[in-house]
Design an enzyme around this catalytic site. Structure first.
Site, PDB file in Angstrom:
ATOM      1  N   ASP A  31     -11.807   9.818  -3.177  1.00 59.25           N
ATOM      2  CA  ASP A  31     -10.805  10.666  -2.524  1.00 59.25           C
ATOM      3  C   ASP A  31     -11.242  10.851  -1.077  1.00 59.25           C
ATOM      4  O   ASP A  31     -12.299  11.437  -0.812  1.00 59.25           O
ATOM      5  CB  ASP A  31     -10.766  12.007  -3.262  1.00 59.25           C
ATOM      6  CG  ASP A  31      -9.838  13.022  -2.606  1.00 59.25           C
ATOM      7  OD1 ASP A  31      -9.300  12.753  -1.519  1.00 59.25           O
ATOM      8  OD2 ASP A  31      -9.665  14.098  -3.203  1.00 59.25           O
ATOM      9  N   ASN A  49       3.276   9.278   8.965  1.00 60.39           N
ATOM     10  CA  ASN A  49       4.564   8.702   9.373  1.00 60.39           C
ATOM     11  C   ASN A  49       4.785   9.075  10.843  1.00 60.39           C
ATOM     12  O   ASN A  49       3.998   9.818  11.424  1.00 60.39           O
ATOM     13  CB  ASN A  49       5.702   9.194   8.475  1.00 60.39           C
ATOM     14  CG  ASN A  49       5.768  10.706   8.466  1.00 60.39           C
ATOM     15  OD1 ASN A  49       5.942  11.341   9.510  1.00 60.39           O
ATOM     16  ND2 ASN A  49       5.610  11.310   7.295  1.00 60.39           N
ATOM     17  N   ASP A  59      -1.542  11.448   3.056  1.00 54.57           N
ATOM     18  CA  ASP A  59      -1.156  12.357   4.153  1.00 54.57           C
ATOM     19  C   ASP A  59      -1.052  13.798   3.630  1.00 54.57           C
ATOM     20  O   ASP A  59      -1.627  14.739   4.214  1.00 54.57           O
ATOM     21  CB  ASP A  59       0.189  11.864   4.710  1.00 54.57           C
ATOM     22  CG  ASP A  59       0.607  12.533   6.008  1.00 54.57           C
ATOM     23  OD1 ASP A  59      -0.178  13.321   6.564  1.00 54.57           O
ATOM     24  OD2 ASP A  59       1.739  12.256   6.459  1.00 54.57           O
ATOM     25  N   GLY A 149       0.746   2.454  -0.362  1.00 56.44           N
ATOM     26  CA  GLY A 149       1.357   3.379  -1.309  1.00 56.44           C
ATOM     27  C   GLY A 149       2.868   3.337  -1.155  1.00 56.44           C
ATOM     28  O   GLY A 149       3.514   2.324  -1.420  1.00 56.44           O
TER      29      GLY A 149
HETATM   30  N1  AR6 Z   1      -7.828   9.374  -0.860  1.00 59.54           N
HETATM   31  C1  AR6 Z   1      -7.776   8.035  -0.649  1.00 59.54           C
HETATM   32  N2  AR6 Z   1      -6.651   7.320  -0.837  1.00 59.54           N
HETATM   33  C2  AR6 Z   1      -5.555   7.975  -1.267  1.00 59.54           C
HETATM   34  C3  AR6 Z   1      -5.518   9.361  -1.510  1.00 59.54           C
HETATM   35  C4  AR6 Z   1      -6.733  10.069  -1.292  1.00 59.54           C
HETATM   36  N3  AR6 Z   1      -6.818  11.395  -1.474  1.00 59.54           N
HETATM   37  N4  AR6 Z   1      -4.277   9.698  -1.939  1.00 59.54           N
HETATM   38  C5  AR6 Z   1      -3.555   8.566  -1.966  1.00 59.54           C
HETATM   39  N5  AR6 Z   1      -4.327   7.511  -1.578  1.00 59.54           N
HETATM   40  P1  AR6 Z   1       0.222   6.463   0.958  1.00 59.54           P
HETATM   41  P2  AR6 Z   1       1.441   4.717   3.011  1.00 59.54           P
HETATM   42  C6  AR6 Z   1      -3.995   6.088  -1.450  1.00 59.54           C
HETATM   43  O1  AR6 Z   1       1.489   6.483   0.181  1.00 59.54           O
HETATM   44  O2  AR6 Z   1       1.759   3.687   2.006  1.00 59.54           O
HETATM   45  C7  AR6 Z   1       3.193   9.606   3.226  1.00 59.54           C
HETATM   46  O3  AR6 Z   1       4.246  10.389   2.676  1.00 59.54           O
HETATM   47  C8  AR6 Z   1      -2.810   5.568  -2.211  1.00 59.54           C
HETATM   48  O4  AR6 Z   1      -3.181   5.304  -3.572  1.00 59.54           O
HETATM   49  O5  AR6 Z   1      -0.544   7.735   1.122  1.00 59.54           O
HETATM   50  O6  AR6 Z   1       0.828   4.304   4.326  1.00 59.54           O
HETATM   51  C9  AR6 Z   1       3.207   9.609   4.740  1.00 59.54           C
HETATM   52  O7  AR6 Z   1       3.679  10.845   5.274  1.00 59.54           O
HETATM   53  C10 AR6 Z   1      -2.511   4.279  -1.451  1.00 59.54           C
HETATM   54  O8  AR6 Z   1      -3.343   3.231  -1.934  1.00 59.54           O
HETATM   55  O9  AR6 Z   1       0.453   5.894   2.477  1.00 59.54           O
HETATM   56  C11 AR6 Z   1       4.141   8.482   5.062  1.00 59.54           C
HETATM   57  O10 AR6 Z   1       5.500   8.907   5.058  1.00 59.54           O
HETATM   58  C12 AR6 Z   1      -2.952   4.594  -0.023  1.00 59.54           C
HETATM   59  O11 AR6 Z   1      -3.673   5.833  -0.094  1.00 59.54           O
HETATM   60  C13 AR6 Z   1       3.903   7.493   3.957  1.00 59.54           C
HETATM   61  O12 AR6 Z   1       3.412   8.255   2.851  1.00 59.54           O
HETATM   62  C14 AR6 Z   1      -1.795   4.758   0.948  1.00 59.54           C
HETATM   63  O13 AR6 Z   1      -0.709   5.366   0.275  1.00 59.54           O
HETATM   64  C15 AR6 Z   1       2.836   6.472   4.312  1.00 59.54           C
HETATM   65  O14 AR6 Z   1       2.779   5.524   3.292  1.00 59.54           O
END
Ligand code: AR6
Length: 204
Positions: A31, A49, A59, A149
């Site tokens: 995490d 974003n 985020d 994600g």
């Molecule tokens: N620690 C490490 N990785 C994490 C954690 C954590 N605590 N939580 C989630 N992940 P995403 P994106 C992983 O969706 O695709 C947001 O709403 C997750 O499993 O967080 O760049 C923003 O505001 C995935 O592998 O980011 C934007 O609107 C990775 O982090 C949008 O999502 C990225 O997933 C950005 O989307």
């Protein structure tokens, strides 16, 4: 099979790949909100974003852990156009507030299916994150899997972009970490690092 001669694993699943005599790449599962090295020259990267006012996924977790001061700091980042504080591929830096790190680098990765050149945008997000961190003399930095994600980037393609872009900064940081939440992304990243860094990891 050639075993990587100098990649080494620790008990918490962190695998260390030397990028140069002074810089290591470290891949681990975990995490990112709990990661820190020294709380003074370290930073985590937030996959944000363009509005930069929080969201879901990493985020949301980062804002919850950092506290409301982080949102205030994000509000004070100037808009470059209406509703956009950080365009896709760029990065901004704020303090870490209640997080155990000194700074948060906010970057915006591409939405895979609607960006015309997602690899270029994703490489820019990594590169600009490292640039703004370097300007603040950050020595230790941790990335999540940006865009993997909600933004739908295929893991294997993202790993190629992420690791090859980090290599460009092989003399600029003490440690660059990937802190990957999901086991399958962690495994994709490890395989990719073994592949892309095999020259660095092969015996002399
Ligand atoms: N620690 C490490 N990785 C994490 C954690 C954590 N605590 N939580 C989630 N992940 P995403 P994106 C992983 O969706 O695709 C947001 O709403 C997750 O499993 O967080 O760049 C923003 O505001 C995935 O592998 O980011 C934007 O609107 C990775 O982090 C949008 O999502 C990225 O997933 C950005 O989307």
């Amino acid at each position: 099979m050639d075993a990587p001669a100098r990649a080494s694993a620790s008990s918490n699943g962190a695998v260390r790949f030397p990028l140069s005599p002074t810089t290591a790449l470290i891949i681990q599962q975990g995490d990112i909100t709990q990661w820190s090295i020294d709380s003074s020259s370290d930073a985590i990267v937030n996959p944000a974003n363009e509005r930069m006012l929080g969201g879901g996924g990493a985020d949301g977790a980062i804002h919850r852990a950092a506290g409301p001061e982080l949102l205030q700091a994000c509000y004070s980042v100037p808009e470059v156009r209406r509703g956009v504080r950080c365009p896709v591929g760029e990065a901004r830096i704020t303090p870490g507030f209640r997080l155990p790190v000194s700074h948060v680098v906010h970057t915006v990765g591409p939405i895979y299916h609607s960006n015309s050149d997602p690899a270029t945008s994703l490489a820019s997000a990594y590169r600009n994150s490292l640039r703004v961190a370097k300007e603040k003399n950050i020595q230790y930095i941790a990335f999540p899997a940006i865009s993997c994600g909600v933004y739908g980037y295929p893991y294997d393609e993202a790993a190629t972009v992420a690791i090859s872009t980090i290599k460009e900064f092989q003399n600029d940081f003490k440690e660059v970490h990937f802190v990957l939440f999901l086991r399958d992304i962690y495994e994709v990243w490890l395989n990719k690092a073994n592949d892309l860094l095999k020259d660095e990891n092969s015996a002399p």
